[in-house]
Design a protein around this motif. Sequence first.
Motif, PDB file in Angstrom:
ATOM      1  N   ASP A 110     -10.986   2.715   0.559  1.00 42.39           N
ATOM      2  CA  ASP A 110      -9.573   2.459   0.561  1.00 42.39           C
ATOM      3  C   ASP A 110      -9.271   1.772  -0.763  1.00 42.39           C
ATOM      4  OD1 ASP A 110      -7.315   2.690   1.900  1.00 42.39           O
ATOM      5  OD2 ASP A 110      -7.486   0.839   3.046  1.00 42.39           O
TER       6      ASP A 110
ATOM      7  N   ASP B  81       3.745 -12.946  -2.842  1.00 41.61           N
ATOM      8  CA  ASP B  81       2.479 -12.208  -2.752  1.00 41.61           C
ATOM      9  C   ASP B  81       1.688 -12.525  -4.003  1.00 41.61           C
ATOM     10  OD1 ASP B  81       0.408 -10.541  -2.582  1.00 41.61           O
ATOM     11  OD2 ASP B  81       1.562  -8.671  -2.580  1.00 41.61           O
TER      12      ASP B  81
ATOM     13  N   LYS C   1     -23.945  -2.108  17.208  1.00 38.32           N
ATOM     14  CA  LYS C   1     -23.248  -2.596  16.035  1.00 38.32           C
ATOM     15  C   LYS C   1     -21.783  -2.801  16.381  1.00 38.32           C
ATOM     16  CE  LYS C   1     -24.054   0.339  12.754  1.00 38.32           C
ATOM     17  NZ  LYS C   1     -24.128   0.613  11.320  1.00 38.32           N
TER      18      LYS C   1
ATOM     19  N   ARG D 163     -10.346   0.488  12.151  1.00 39.72           N
ATOM     20  CA  ARG D 163      -9.617   1.184  11.090  1.00 39.72           C
ATOM     21  C   ARG D 163      -8.534   0.264  10.570  1.00 39.72           C
ATOM     22  NH1 ARG D 163     -10.970   5.918  13.972  1.00 39.72           N
ATOM     23  NH2 ARG D 163     -12.792   6.599  12.834  1.00 39.72           N
ATOM     24  N   VAL D 164      -8.934  -0.795   9.839  1.00 41.26           N
ATOM     25  CA  VAL D 164      -7.916  -1.672   9.268  1.00 41.26           C
ATOM     26  C   VAL D 164      -7.601  -1.201   7.866  1.00 41.26           C
ATOM     27  CG1 VAL D 164      -8.154  -3.816  10.530  1.00 41.26           C
ATOM     28  CG2 VAL D 164      -9.817  -3.244   8.795  1.00 41.26           C
ATOM     29  N   LYS D 165      -6.347  -1.322   7.526  1.00 40.20           N
ATOM     30  CA  LYS D 165      -5.956  -0.947   6.176  1.00 40.20           C
ATOM     31  C   LYS D 165      -6.154  -2.160   5.291  1.00 40.20           C
ATOM     32  CE  LYS D 165      -2.835   1.896   3.709  1.00 40.20           C
ATOM     33  NZ  LYS D 165      -3.927   2.351   2.885  1.00 40.20           N
ATOM     34  N   ARG D 166      -6.981  -1.997   4.273  1.00 42.92           N
ATOM     35  CA  ARG D 166      -7.155  -3.104   3.343  1.00 42.92           C
ATOM     36  C   ARG D 166      -6.239  -2.894   2.160  1.00 42.92           C
ATOM     37  NH1 ARG D 166     -13.412  -2.862   3.079  1.00 42.92           N
ATOM     38  NH2 ARG D 166     -12.788  -0.750   3.552  1.00 42.92           N
TER      39      ARG D 166
ATOM     40  N   LYS E  74      11.748   6.354  19.586  1.00 40.06           N
ATOM     41  CA  LYS E  74      11.418   5.608  18.367  1.00 40.06           C
ATOM     42  C   LYS E  74      10.057   6.024  17.834  1.00 40.06           C
ATOM     43  CE  LYS E  74      13.915   1.483  19.608  1.00 40.06           C
ATOM     44  NZ  LYS E  74      13.633   0.260  20.352  1.00 40.06           N
ATOM     45  N   ARG E  75       9.133   6.297  18.735  1.00 39.59           N
ATOM     46  CA  ARG E  75       7.778   6.625  18.319  1.00 39.59           C
ATOM     47  C   ARG E  75       7.680   8.039  17.734  1.00 39.59           C
ATOM     48  NH1 ARG E  75       3.701   8.534  16.868  1.00 39.59           N
ATOM     49  NH2 ARG E  75       1.582   8.298  17.645  1.00 39.59           N
ATOM     50  N   ALA E  76       8.576   8.910  18.173  1.00 40.54           N
ATOM     51  CA  ALA E  76       8.376  10.339  17.904  1.00 40.54           C
ATOM     52  C   ALA E  76       8.685  10.709  16.458  1.00 40.54           C
ATOM     53  CB  ALA E  76       9.245  11.161  18.839  1.00 40.54           C
ATOM     54  N   ASP E  77       8.058  11.767  16.011  1.00 42.70           N
ATOM     55  CA  ASP E  77       8.338  12.306  14.681  1.00 42.70           C
ATOM     56  C   ASP E  77       9.517  13.262  14.726  1.00 42.70           C
ATOM     57  OD1 ASP E  77       5.855  11.372  13.048  1.00 42.70           O
ATOM     58  OD2 ASP E  77       5.078  12.096  14.947  1.00 42.70           O
TER      59      ASP E  77
ATOM     60  N   LEU F 148      -0.109  -7.414   7.645  1.00 43.33           N
ATOM     61  CA  LEU F 148       0.411  -7.941   8.912  1.00 43.33           C
ATOM     62  C   LEU F 148       1.173  -6.853   9.653  1.00 43.33           C
ATOM     63  CD1 LEU F 148       0.813 -10.610  10.567  1.00 43.33           C
ATOM     64  CD2 LEU F 148       3.075 -10.676   9.552  1.00 43.33           C
TER      65      LEU F 148
ATOM     66  N   LYS G  65       2.771   2.312  15.278  1.00 45.51           N
ATOM     67  CA  LYS G  65       3.209   3.319  14.305  1.00 45.51           C
ATOM     68  C   LYS G  65       4.437   4.024  14.833  1.00 45.51           C
ATOM     69  CE  LYS G  65       2.216   7.776  12.506  1.00 45.51           C
ATOM     70  NZ  LYS G  65       2.523   8.855  13.390  1.00 45.51           N
ATOM     71  N   SER G  66       5.488   3.973  14.074  1.00 51.11           N
ATOM     72  CA  SER G  66       6.652   4.714  14.519  1.00 51.11           C
ATOM     73  C   SER G  66       6.873   5.846  13.544  1.00 51.11           C
ATOM     74  CB  SER G  66       7.871   3.807  14.580  1.00 51.11           C
ATOM     75  OG  SER G  66       8.136   3.278  13.310  1.00 51.11           O
ATOM     76  N   GLY G  67       7.026   7.015  14.093  1.00 52.29           N
ATOM     77  CA  GLY G  67       7.264   8.172  13.253  1.00 52.29           C
ATOM     78  C   GLY G  67       8.633   8.014  12.625  1.00 52.29           C
TER      79      GLY G  67
ATOM     80  N   ASP H 173     -18.355   7.529  12.478  1.00 54.30           N
ATOM     81  CA  ASP H 173     -17.871   6.166  12.693  1.00 54.30           C
ATOM     82  C   ASP H 173     -18.911   5.095  12.419  1.00 54.30           C
ATOM     83  OD1 ASP H 173     -15.444   7.131  13.318  1.00 54.30           O
ATOM     84  OD2 ASP H 173     -15.729   7.094  15.477  1.00 54.30           O
TER      85      ASP H 173
ATOM     86  N   LEU I  24     -16.397   0.168  14.411  1.00 55.25           N
ATOM     87  CA  LEU I  24     -15.688   0.304  13.141  1.00 55.25           C
ATOM     88  C   LEU I  24     -14.192   0.212  13.393  1.00 55.25           C
ATOM     89  CD1 LEU I  24     -16.228   0.967  10.162  1.00 55.25           C
ATOM     90  CD2 LEU I  24     -15.810   3.333  10.750  1.00 55.25           C
TER      91      LEU I  24
ATOM     92  N   GLY J 214      -2.973  -3.906  -0.464  1.00 54.47           N
ATOM     93  CA  GLY J 214      -1.578  -4.165  -0.220  1.00 54.47           C
ATOM     94  C   GLY J 214      -1.350  -5.655  -0.081  1.00 54.47           C
ATOM     95  N   SER J 215      -0.134  -6.042   0.190  1.00 55.24           N
ATOM     96  CA  SER J 215       0.158  -7.462   0.290  1.00 55.24           C
ATOM     97  C   SER J 215      -0.150  -7.955   1.692  1.00 55.24           C
ATOM     98  CB  SER J 215       1.631  -7.686  -0.019  1.00 55.24           C
ATOM     99  OG  SER J 215       2.398  -7.134   1.031  1.00 55.24           O
ATOM    100  N   ALA J 216      -0.129  -9.265   1.854  1.00 55.45           N
ATOM    101  CA  ALA J 216      -0.363  -9.851   3.164  1.00 55.45           C
ATOM    102  C   ALA J 216       0.656  -9.325   4.158  1.00 55.45           C
ATOM    103  CB  ALA J 216      -0.283 -11.369   3.066  1.00 55.45           C
ATOM    104  N   LEU J 217       1.855  -9.138   3.663  1.00 56.44           N
ATOM    105  CA  LEU J 217       2.933  -8.654   4.518  1.00 56.44           C
ATOM    106  C   LEU J 217       2.617  -7.242   5.031  1.00 56.44           C
ATOM    107  CD1 LEU J 217       5.748  -9.583   5.412  1.00 56.44           C
ATOM    108  CD2 LEU J 217       6.666  -8.278   3.515  1.00 56.44           C
ATOM    109  N   ASP J 218       2.123  -6.405   4.124  1.00 54.98           N
ATOM    110  CA  ASP J 218       1.772  -5.034   4.519  1.00 54.98           C
ATOM    111  C   ASP J 218       0.702  -5.042   5.588  1.00 54.98           C
ATOM    112  OD1 ASP J 218       3.482  -4.108   2.685  1.00 54.98           O
ATOM    113  OD2 ASP J 218       1.975  -3.696   1.138  1.00 54.98           O
TER     114      ASP J 218
ATOM    115  N   THR K  29      -1.217 -11.783  -4.847  1.00 53.33           N
ATOM    116  CA  THR K  29      -2.195 -10.814  -5.357  1.00 53.33           C
ATOM    117  C   THR K  29      -1.572  -9.905  -6.402  1.00 53.33           C
ATOM    118  OG1 THR K  29      -1.606  -9.289  -3.607  1.00 53.33           O
ATOM    119  CG2 THR K  29      -3.474 -10.736  -3.186  1.00 53.33           C
TER     120      THR K  29
END
Lengths: 275, 420
Positions: free
Chosen positions: B259, B65, A222, A227-230, B393-396, A238, A245-247, B253, A225, A232-236, B67
């Motif tokens: 969501d 936007d 299959k 993990r896309v976030k659905r 930049k990445r770090a918390d 994108l 991901k930056s902390g 998975d 899977l 929010g806006s198109a901008l979010d 939506t």
Amino acid sequence: MPDAAMPDAAMIDWAMLDVAVLLSIGRHPVSGRARRAATDAQALEMALALRPRRLTAIHAGPVADGEALRAYLGMGLERLTLLVLPEGGDPVEPLVAHLRRLAPSLILTGRQAEDGEGSGMLPYLIARGLDAAVVPDVVRIGPADAPDTKPGSANLVQALPRGQRRALIVTGPFVATIHPSAPPARPSAFGPARRGVIEPVAAQAAADLFLSDCEHRPWRPKPKLMRVKRGGSALDRLKAATESKSGKGQLLVNPTAEAGALAIYDSLVEQGILP
Amino acid sequence: MSQPPTTRRRVDPRAERAARTVLAGSRPRLLRQPAANAVVNERRRDPRAVHEAALVQRQPRPRYDWTRDTASAGTPSAAGVFVAAVPAIPLQVIAEPAYLVLAMLDRPGGEVSEHDRQVIAAARLLADGGSDGGGSGNGGGAVVTVSTGSGEALAEAGSDRHVALPDGWADDYVPERRAAATLALMTALSPRHVLFPDSADGGDVARRVAATAGERLFAGVQGLGPDRATRQSAGGSRETGHRPTTLMTVAADAFAPLDGVRHEARPLDLATPLVAGEEILPRLGGARRLAVDPDALSLSETDFILSAGNGVTDWRSFAELGEALGATRAGSRVVCDAGHLPRDRQVGASGTVVGARCYLAFGIAGAPQHLQGITGVRHVIAVNTDLHAEMIKRADLSIVADAQAVMPALIRLIRERRHA
Ligand SMILES: Cc1cc2nc3c(=O)[nH]c(=O)nc-3n(C[C@H](O)[C@H](O)[C@H](O)COP(=O)(O)OP(=O)(O)OC[C@H]3O[C@@H](n4cnc5c(N)ncnc54)[C@H](O)[C@@H]3O)c2cc1C
């Protein structure tokens, strides 16, 4: 284990050591050839290493593919009981009936069959039939070392996810399933495999109605899977897809070494990593 | 264009005519003057207002936007400042469920794991698509989650009802008690399906329940619909399909967690599972965690990694720190190439992709190949002399300091705290 050294005294005391091992016929994941099942071989290895007073190895199934069982005999087993079932028969009932007669103090099995339904239910059903405890994912079995435990109880070590280990005490006879990170099985030697004896025993088994009710087809992989976030806006969306991901973290510029170390320490405590 | 443009009053001739009409006599009469407050026609669309409402960003270029709902409009965002649209998620209430689907969650360490969310998503498939209702969102079934801890965190995962098990059960390992509690719940609520995660603990409890109840377990479900469940069998080479059975475990998975939904997660007060669980005489006992050597674990398994890059020169301190923290040691490619650490300790695209909870990095620049290896890490702490390094930049928690000074200070601090 014919010429092994005498087991030490504690070993003999513990649970009178009457061990049964349930062995299934495995299937190679790529070639599909019948072979010894990986965790079942590890279960046999553990049983041999315990040096029990009596060791019974049992396989239940049609007599047709019995040749693959010789790989187990090659590990140093002298004889193996084969409960001969008709094709498609449910092995639980005959195994429970046979084991009830033997009444072993310890039953070792693999975790899940490599062929057939592979639901991992068999150890649980057998334990239910024999009124024994079940312990999953065992990697080590030894006599109970705490002085206050009752006789006939055993110390086990269980494998947990993420490489962790847990110690347990079990009282009474029990069924243990072996985890893949238990000690590896010894290789199978050709000579003993030829010399070993397979003893067929006729058994009655009912057909498994549930399995014949299922539809079977070849497995097709299959899509993984994502993990896309659905939402929010198109901008979010994108941003979520493209930016790493930056902390949004704390930044300390040129603190003293002690202040920096303290910040790290506090952060680790906060995360629950350090006590 | 920082001011919203002033719009002309929009004329709606039909509405105005309707307002002037008097139906008192034998036939309708029209007033000469329009009524004082002309009714505004709700159904007329004002394109300018719609545009204004959809505008999320004015600079550097307008962004719309579509939506966003017009109801929350009327507050155009300030010029140049990005305001994220936060539409309120409507609460879904299933007041009178036709049937129940139980989701028995693991919640390792008290947190709702990814696998737990997937189990709830699978339970929702069964609850929403049931034959008694039909239509999305209200198929008639309700999802009842069962776990230790409160259900608040589960509302967004899709739980309608929540049964809290006693908090004391979270820490000790007594699977027989959980199985007894599940059986008691099955008698009390008579759910149509009971779903477990196919994890080490969840799968174990599921099999105990199935053996005691004499029900068939459909283990490791990979695909699910209201009238068909599929799983892998024969060592993964075959797909077996059947009607969804009462007891099922859900493979990891296989289902995307939900969501953008909000359910009630209303607490159900039931004493039966507790009573049944306390009555049992467990044969497994004395469970305790054993200490494991962190360096013997593989990088993909471990929870806490201490990592070194090219900025580390004091390898003795690094080893001591690893021991003091109880962390698994790892490094960047440069370090492994230089032979300071074995090859299987390399983190990154050509090394191991780690899933640790915490990653403590000393002197690592944060090359893309390295960052790829730590995308799944929740908490990153970086020590680097370069303020502009990618790792910072990445770090918390980022500390711009010399690694060779911070490492001994941290070792000293840990030893101090341990003896104190
Ligand atoms: C095909 C390919 C695959 C690759 N795969 C991987 C991979 O899987 N994993 C991987 O890690 N790399 C990988 N690389 C290499 C990667 O591109 C980088 O070269 C490497 O990650 C850099 O390692 P580094 O950050 O330790 O070293 P450097 O880039 O040399 O960075 C050292 C950092 O330490 C800081 N520093 C210096 N002195 C100190 C001090 N006293 N105290 C504190 N900080 C100090 C510096 O400011 C600098 O930021 C790959 C490269 C290629 C081309």
